[in-house]
Design an enzyme around this catalytic site. Sequence first.
Site, mmCIF file in Angstrom:
data_model
loop_
_atom_site.group_PDB
_atom_site.id
_atom_site.type_symbol
_atom_site.label_atom_id
_atom_site.label_comp_id
_atom_site.label_asym_id
_atom_site.label_seq_id
_atom_site.Cartn_x
_atom_site.Cartn_y
_atom_site.Cartn_z
ATOM 1 N N ALA A 1 -27.782 -75.423 -100.510
ATOM 2 C CA ALA A 1 -27.555 -74.249 -99.672
ATOM 3 C C ALA A 1 -28.500 -74.344 -98.483
ATOM 4 C CB ALA A 1 -27.831 -72.982 -100.474
ATOM 5 N N GLY B 1 -27.210 -76.622 -104.198
ATOM 6 C CA GLY B 1 -25.825 -76.171 -104.040
ATOM 7 C C GLY B 1 -24.847 -77.330 -103.872
ATOM 8 N N GLU C 1 -24.095 -78.314 -107.285
ATOM 9 C CA GLU C 1 -23.268 -77.243 -107.877
ATOM 10 C C GLU C 1 -21.837 -77.304 -107.341
ATOM 11 O OE1 GLU C 1 -26.498 -74.580 -106.733
ATOM 12 O OE2 GLU C 1 -26.310 -73.662 -108.707
ATOM 13 N N GLU D 1 -34.210 -76.603 -106.804
ATOM 14 C CA GLU D 1 -34.523 -75.204 -106.438
ATOM 15 C C GLU D 1 -35.893 -74.756 -106.929
ATOM 16 O OE1 GLU D 1 -31.634 -76.252 -107.654
ATOM 17 O OE2 GLU D 1 -29.955 -75.326 -106.578
HETATM 18 N N1 CAA Z 1 -31.113 -76.469 -95.850
HETATM 19 C C1 CAA Z 1 -31.366 -76.493 -94.524
HETATM 20 N N2 CAA Z 1 -31.720 -77.620 -93.855
HETATM 21 C C2 CAA Z 1 -31.827 -78.742 -94.571
HETATM 22 C C3 CAA Z 1 -31.570 -78.792 -95.960
HETATM 23 C C4 CAA Z 1 -31.192 -77.580 -96.593
HETATM 24 N N3 CAA Z 1 -30.884 -77.543 -97.894
HETATM 25 N N4 CAA Z 1 -31.770 -80.063 -96.380
HETATM 26 C C5 CAA Z 1 -32.128 -80.782 -95.301
HETATM 27 N N5 CAA Z 1 -32.152 -79.991 -94.206
HETATM 28 C C6 CAA Z 1 -32.473 -80.380 -92.831
HETATM 29 C C7 CAA Z 1 -33.978 -80.611 -92.650
HETATM 30 O O1 CAA Z 1 -34.642 -79.395 -92.439
HETATM 31 C C8 CAA Z 1 -33.974 -81.503 -91.426
HETATM 32 O O2 CAA Z 1 -33.754 -80.717 -90.290
HETATM 33 P P1 CAA Z 1 -34.714 -80.892 -88.974
HETATM 34 O O3 CAA Z 1 -34.381 -82.274 -88.475
HETATM 35 O O4 CAA Z 1 -34.287 -79.804 -88.074
HETATM 36 O O5 CAA Z 1 -36.115 -80.792 -89.486
HETATM 37 C C9 CAA Z 1 -32.717 -82.360 -91.627
HETATM 38 O O6 CAA Z 1 -31.907 -81.635 -92.537
HETATM 39 C C10 CAA Z 1 -33.004 -83.723 -92.228
HETATM 40 O O7 CAA Z 1 -33.748 -83.518 -93.413
HETATM 41 P P2 CAA Z 1 -35.144 -84.271 -93.710
HETATM 42 O O8 CAA Z 1 -35.861 -84.582 -92.431
HETATM 43 O O9 CAA Z 1 -35.889 -83.468 -94.706
HETATM 44 O O10 CAA Z 1 -34.597 -85.635 -94.318
HETATM 45 P P3 CAA Z 1 -35.318 -86.570 -95.399
HETATM 46 O O11 CAA Z 1 -34.451 -87.781 -95.500
HETATM 47 O O12 CAA Z 1 -36.759 -86.741 -95.067
HETATM 48 O O13 CAA Z 1 -35.262 -85.750 -96.778
HETATM 49 C C11 CAA Z 1 -34.163 -84.425 -98.486
HETATM 50 C C12 CAA Z 1 -34.011 -85.497 -97.379
HETATM 51 C C13 CAA Z 1 -35.003 -84.984 -99.631
HETATM 52 C C14 CAA Z 1 -32.751 -84.117 -98.975
HETATM 53 C C15 CAA Z 1 -34.835 -83.174 -97.901
HETATM 54 O O14 CAA Z 1 -34.167 -82.802 -96.715
HETATM 55 C C16 CAA Z 1 -34.811 -81.992 -98.815
HETATM 56 O O15 CAA Z 1 -35.590 -81.919 -99.766
HETATM 57 N N6 CAA Z 1 -33.889 -81.022 -98.560
HETATM 58 C C17 CAA Z 1 -33.820 -79.781 -99.329
HETATM 59 C C18 CAA Z 1 -33.150 -79.996 -100.676
HETATM 60 C C19 CAA Z 1 -33.150 -78.706 -101.466
HETATM 61 O O16 CAA Z 1 -34.201 -78.142 -101.775
HETATM 62 N N7 CAA Z 1 -31.954 -78.206 -101.789
HETATM 63 C C20 CAA Z 1 -31.785 -76.952 -102.547
HETATM 64 C C21 CAA Z 1 -31.500 -75.828 -101.579
HETATM 65 S S1 CAA Z 1 -31.470 -74.241 -102.363
HETATM 66 C C22 CAA Z 1 -29.952 -74.159 -103.106
HETATM 67 O O17 CAA Z 1 -29.133 -75.020 -102.996
HETATM 68 C C23 CAA Z 1 -29.695 -72.896 -103.903
HETATM 69 C C24 CAA Z 1 -28.421 -72.893 -104.692
HETATM 70 O O18 CAA Z 1 -28.466 -73.004 -105.903
HETATM 71 C C25 CAA Z 1 -27.145 -72.705 -104.046
#
Ligand code: CAA
Length: 266
Positions: A74, A117, A120, A140
Amino acid sequence: MSDTPTYKNILVTKLDNPKGLKVGQIQLNRPDVLNALNIELMGELVSTLESFDKDTEVGCIIITGSAKAFAAGADIKEMATQSAIDMHIRDQFSVWDKIRKIKKPIIAATSGFVLGGGCELTMACDMIVAAESTKFGQPEIKLGIIPGAGGTQRLTRAIGKARAMEMILTGRMYTAREMFEAGLVTRLADDEVFLEEAQALAKEIASMPQMALQMAKDSILKSFDTTVEGGLEYERKAFYLLFASDDMKEGMSAFVEKRKPEWKHK
Ligand code: CAA
């Protein structure tokens, strides 16, 4: 391939299928944020799924992403400033319930990150064809929350309590092979061909009679909501109901007459 409406966050196509009905394909398309699932994207996704479900040309649906990410969850930036009351009023995950109501089979074709998400969403689909590069996770916990779009329920049913506990409580990422062995993934494929493999599977399924496909999907999903006894009764009623379809008569006549069936999908 044929043209379909244009959206901001997804690419939509219909793939021709010489063997049967077409395959509706949806590609998540927010590459700058690894296909983070914001509210707008989810609205477009659900509305396209609903329109494919009504489209008599389409027999099976694929959801895919990009090489780097199916979806990284998400949209955290969209949620970060929300209060509990905002989340309750907005109820952004309620739209996910509509995916459960899609009658046609849905295949998730994954590569790269399948997180939160995103994971999911693959579990809200019916099958997962995963490229070797796919990394599955429910991170999460590292954000101080828990999965909110079905993860605690669907993952537990898919891979069992012990594995789901580790995955959700640590937030670790797991390889496609690990998830294949755990039973989450239907098929593993090389990165170069995973989408073609998913499309071939979708075309094979789309060549089957729709009424039977939809009853089969519905009956399998029912097994998550009911007792074995209730599920067996449900299956039997669905089985009997198919005897009212033209395709049941066609399928059995074709077998007896030693010819290929011609499905009407009725
Ligand atoms: N939401 C918003 N933006 C996100 C995102 C997310 N879930 N995942 C990645 N992005 C964005 C980053 O902020 C970044 O944007 P900027 O260039 O503007 O900074 C861009 O995508 C590229 O990401 P990274 O620079 O972080 O890329 P990376 O290769 O270094 O890392 C990653 C990749 C490990 C996937 C890392 O991006 C990450 O940990 N993302 C979040 C994953 C996460 O926590 N997901 C769960 C979300 S909560 C949820 O999903 C609730 C639910 O149950 C529905």
